[in-house]
Design a protein around this motif. Structure first.
Motif, PDB file in Angstrom:
ATOM      1  N   ASP A  99      32.035  43.914  34.773  1.00  6.13           N
ATOM      2  CA  ASP A  99      31.374  44.465  36.156  1.00  6.13           C
ATOM      3  C   ASP A  99      31.463  43.223  36.857  1.00  6.13           C
ATOM      4  O   ASP A  99      30.593  42.205  36.749  1.00  6.13           O
ATOM      5  CB  ASP A  99      30.263  45.150  36.156  1.00  6.13           C
ATOM      6  CG  ASP A  99      29.606  45.570  37.243  1.00  6.13           C
ATOM      7  OD1 ASP A  99      30.226  45.669  38.426  1.00  6.13           O
ATOM      8  OD2 ASP A  99      28.554  46.235  37.480  1.00  6.13           O
ATOM      9  N   THR A 100      32.430  43.040  37.605  1.00  9.52           N
ATOM     10  CA  THR A 100      32.513  41.716  38.659  1.00  9.52           C
ATOM     11  C   THR A 100      31.882  41.841  39.799  1.00  9.52           C
ATOM     12  O   THR A 100      31.820  42.781  40.460  1.00  9.52           O
ATOM     13  CB  THR A 100      34.136  41.473  38.891  1.00  9.52           C
ATOM     14  OG1 THR A 100      34.587  42.614  39.743  1.00  9.52           O
ATOM     15  CG2 THR A 100      34.917  41.247  37.636  1.00  9.52           C
TER      16      THR A 100
ATOM     17  N   ASP B  20      28.071  37.540  37.709  1.00  8.35           N
ATOM     18  CA  ASP B  20      27.773  37.357  39.338  1.00  8.35           C
ATOM     19  C   ASP B  20      27.564  35.818  39.368  1.00  8.35           C
ATOM     20  O   ASP B  20      27.080  35.093  38.469  1.00  8.35           O
ATOM     21  CB  ASP B  20      26.502  38.123  39.438  1.00  8.35           C
ATOM     22  CG  ASP B  20      26.504  38.273  40.971  1.00  8.35           C
ATOM     23  OD1 ASP B  20      26.859  39.558  41.522  1.00  8.35           O
ATOM     24  OD2 ASP B  20      25.885  37.696  41.933  1.00  8.35           O
TER      25      ASP B  20
ATOM     26  N   VAL C  62      33.576  34.578  40.377  1.00  7.95           N
ATOM     27  CA  VAL C  62      34.732  35.875  40.044  1.00  7.95           C
ATOM     28  C   VAL C  62      35.956  35.300  40.387  1.00  7.95           C
ATOM     29  O   VAL C  62      37.077  35.696  40.048  1.00  7.95           O
ATOM     30  CB  VAL C  62      34.352  37.056  40.363  1.00  7.95           C
ATOM     31  CG1 VAL C  62      33.024  37.839  40.079  1.00  7.95           C
ATOM     32  CG2 VAL C  62      34.359  36.942  42.118  1.00  7.95           C
TER      33      VAL C  62
ATOM     34  N   ALA D  14      37.737  47.300  34.387  1.00  7.04           N
ATOM     35  CA  ALA D  14      36.918  46.287  35.492  1.00  7.04           C
ATOM     36  C   ALA D  14      36.349  47.133  36.611  1.00  7.04           C
ATOM     37  O   ALA D  14      37.099  47.905  37.037  1.00  7.04           O
ATOM     38  CB  ALA D  14      37.755  45.249  35.907  1.00  7.04           C
TER      39      ALA D  14
ATOM     40  N   ALA E  31      35.063  46.392  40.382  1.00  8.72           N
ATOM     41  CA  ALA E  31      34.946  45.341  41.468  1.00  8.72           C
ATOM     42  C   ALA E  31      34.509  46.485  42.797  1.00  8.72           C
ATOM     43  O   ALA E  31      35.178  46.529  43.689  1.00  8.72           O
ATOM     44  CB  ALA E  31      36.275  44.815  41.579  1.00  8.72           C
TER      45      ALA E  31
ATOM     46  N   VAL F 209      32.986  43.794  46.359  1.00  6.78           N
ATOM     47  CA  VAL F 209      33.161  42.712  45.819  1.00  6.78           C
ATOM     48  C   VAL F 209      34.297  41.820  46.675  1.00  6.78           C
ATOM     49  O   VAL F 209      33.969  40.638  47.042  1.00  6.78           O
ATOM     50  CB  VAL F 209      33.659  42.280  44.377  1.00  6.78           C
ATOM     51  CG1 VAL F 209      33.995  41.125  43.872  1.00  6.78           C
ATOM     52  CG2 VAL F 209      32.604  43.127  43.192  1.00  6.78           C
ATOM     53  N   LEU F 210      35.223  42.376  46.915  1.00  2.11           N
ATOM     54  CA  LEU F 210      36.200  41.485  47.565  1.00  2.11           C
ATOM     55  C   LEU F 210      35.954  41.083  49.000  1.00  2.11           C
ATOM     56  O   LEU F 210      36.297  40.015  49.384  1.00  2.11           O
ATOM     57  CB  LEU F 210      37.650  42.388  47.684  1.00  2.11           C
ATOM     58  CG  LEU F 210      38.384  42.901  46.335  1.00  2.11           C
ATOM     59  CD1 LEU F 210      39.425  43.720  46.478  1.00  2.11           C
ATOM     60  CD2 LEU F 210      38.680  41.582  45.411  1.00  2.11           C
TER      61      LEU F 210
ATOM     62  N   VAL G 276      40.736  36.346  43.476  1.00  3.96           N
ATOM     63  CA  VAL G 276      39.725  37.232  42.491  1.00  3.96           C
ATOM     64  C   VAL G 276      40.592  38.613  42.284  1.00  3.96           C
ATOM     65  O   VAL G 276      40.450  38.949  40.855  1.00  3.96           O
ATOM     66  CB  VAL G 276      38.516  37.895  43.508  1.00  3.96           C
ATOM     67  CG1 VAL G 276      37.673  39.100  42.691  1.00  3.96           C
ATOM     68  CG2 VAL G 276      37.841  36.815  43.863  1.00  3.96           C
TER      69      VAL G 276
ATOM     70  N   ILE H  29      40.894  39.720  38.024  1.00  5.55           N
ATOM     71  CA  ILE H  29      40.656  40.830  37.673  1.00  5.55           C
ATOM     72  C   ILE H  29      41.749  41.502  36.702  1.00  5.55           C
ATOM     73  O   ILE H  29      41.662  41.896  35.877  1.00  5.55           O
ATOM     74  CB  ILE H  29      40.073  41.559  38.861  1.00  5.55           C
ATOM     75  CG1 ILE H  29      38.903  41.429  39.449  1.00  5.55           C
ATOM     76  CG2 ILE H  29      40.177  43.223  38.114  1.00  5.55           C
ATOM     77  CD1 ILE H  29      38.428  42.045  40.628  1.00  5.55           C
TER      78      ILE H  29
ATOM     79  N   ILE I  66      37.771  49.947  42.080  1.00  2.00           N
ATOM     80  CA  ILE I  66      37.633  49.118  43.334  1.00  2.00           C
ATOM     81  C   ILE I  66      37.106  49.790  44.543  1.00  2.00           C
ATOM     82  O   ILE I  66      37.380  50.983  44.686  1.00  2.00           O
ATOM     83  CB  ILE I  66      38.924  48.378  43.900  1.00  2.00           C
ATOM     84  CG1 ILE I  66      39.754  47.934  42.826  1.00  2.00           C
ATOM     85  CG2 ILE I  66      38.785  47.339  44.948  1.00  2.00           C
ATOM     86  CD1 ILE I  66      41.140  47.712  42.927  1.00  2.00           C
TER      87      ILE I  66
END
Length: 222
Positions: free
Chosen positions: A61-62, A83, A110, A123, A125, A128-129, A138, A142, A154
Motif C-alpha cells: 500500500d504505497t 508512507d 515512494v 499494489a 496507490a 498518491v500520485l 513513483v 510501483i 490506482i
C-alpha cells in the motif's frame, strides 16, 4: 499531468506533516459531512470489490497514510504499508488492535521504495500520485515492485470537482494543500495500457470529468 505547485523537498515534508496532523485520511471517512463521508465510503467499497475480484497473497500500500484501506485486505495476506509521514504511520499503528492482521509499516519515500523487484501480487496507490514531487518516478517504482501479471489499484481525484466539493463542505483552502499535480485518466491509460476496470465515484458516470474520483484496476505488464 499538470503541475499545480512547484515545491522543494523541505516544503513538501512540511505540508505533508501539517496535513497528517490536521487533516489525515481518516477524517474523510468519518467526516461530519454526509457528502464527504459518502464519497470516501464509496471509494472504499470500490477498492474492496477490486481486491475481492483478484487472487493475491501480498500487497504493498504505497502512501498508506493512517491505514484507511488496511481493513479491506483479506486475512492472512502479507501487507506492507509505506508512507513518508511518521505522523501518519504512528496513527496507523495506534489504530490496530489484537484482532488485526499485523502489517509491516515502513517510513520511506515512494519515489524510492526500499523493496525488491517483483515482490508483490498487488499494489495500491490510491490518492498518491497527486501528492508526490515526481509521479512518473513513483509509477515506475510501483511497476518495479509488482510481479509481472500482478495488479495495481490506482485512485486519482478530479481536481476541478474536488475544489467544488471542498467549497460545498466548507473545507479550506479549496485546493487540497498537499496536491502537487493534477493527474488525469489519460495519464493512467498512457502508463498502464492494460486497464481491467475503471470505476467513477460517486456515480460511476461514463465521462471521467463528471466523476470526483476515478479508480482503476490495471494489470502490470512490466
Amino acid at each position: 499531468m499538470k503541475l499545480l505547485e512547484k515545491r522543494s523537498k523541505k516544503r513538501f515534508h512540511e505540508i505533508n506533516e501539517w496535513v497528517a496532523k490536521f487533516s489525515p485520511m481518516r477524517t474523510h471517512y468519518h467526516s461530519n459531512s454526509f457528502l464527504e463521508r459518502n464519497i470516501w465510503g464509496k471509494k472504499k467499497q470500490v477498492v474492496k470489490k477490486m481486491l475481492d475480484s483478484i487472487k493475491y497473497e501480498s500487497v504493498i500500500d504505497t502512501g498508506c497514510g493512517d491505514g484507511g484501506l488496511f481493513g479491506l485486505i483479506k486475512k492472512n495476506s502479507k501487507y506492507i504499508g509505506v508512507d513518508i509521514s511518521p505522523t501518519q504511520l504512528k496513527a496507523f499503528k495506534n489504530s490496530l488492535d489484537s484482532t488485526s492482521n499485523m502489517p509491516v509499516l515502513i517510513e520511506a519515500d515512494v519515489n524510492n521504495l526500499p523493496l525488491k523487484d517483483k515482490s508483490f501480487d498487488v499494489a495500491i496507490a490510491c490518492d498518491v500520485l497527486e501528492h508526490v514531487i515526481d509521479p512518473l518516478v513513483v509509477i515506475q517504482e510501483i511497476k518495479r515492485v509488482v510481479k509481472k501479471g500482478g495488479h495495481i489499484i490506482i485512485g486519482i481525484p478530479n481536481e476541478n470537482l474536488l475544489e467544488l466539493v471542498r467549497l460545498i463542505t466548507l473545507r479550506f483552502p479549496l485546493r487540497s494543500p498537499d496536491h502537487i499535480y493534477a493527474i488525469y485518466p489519460s495519464d493512467i491509460k498512457k502508463h498502464f495500457p492494460n486497464i481491467i476496470k475503471k470505476v467513477g465515484v460517486p456515480f460511476n458516470l461514463f465521462l471521467s470529468d463528471l466523476n470526483l474520483l476515478n479508480i482503476f484496476l490495471v494489470k502490470n505488464e512490466g
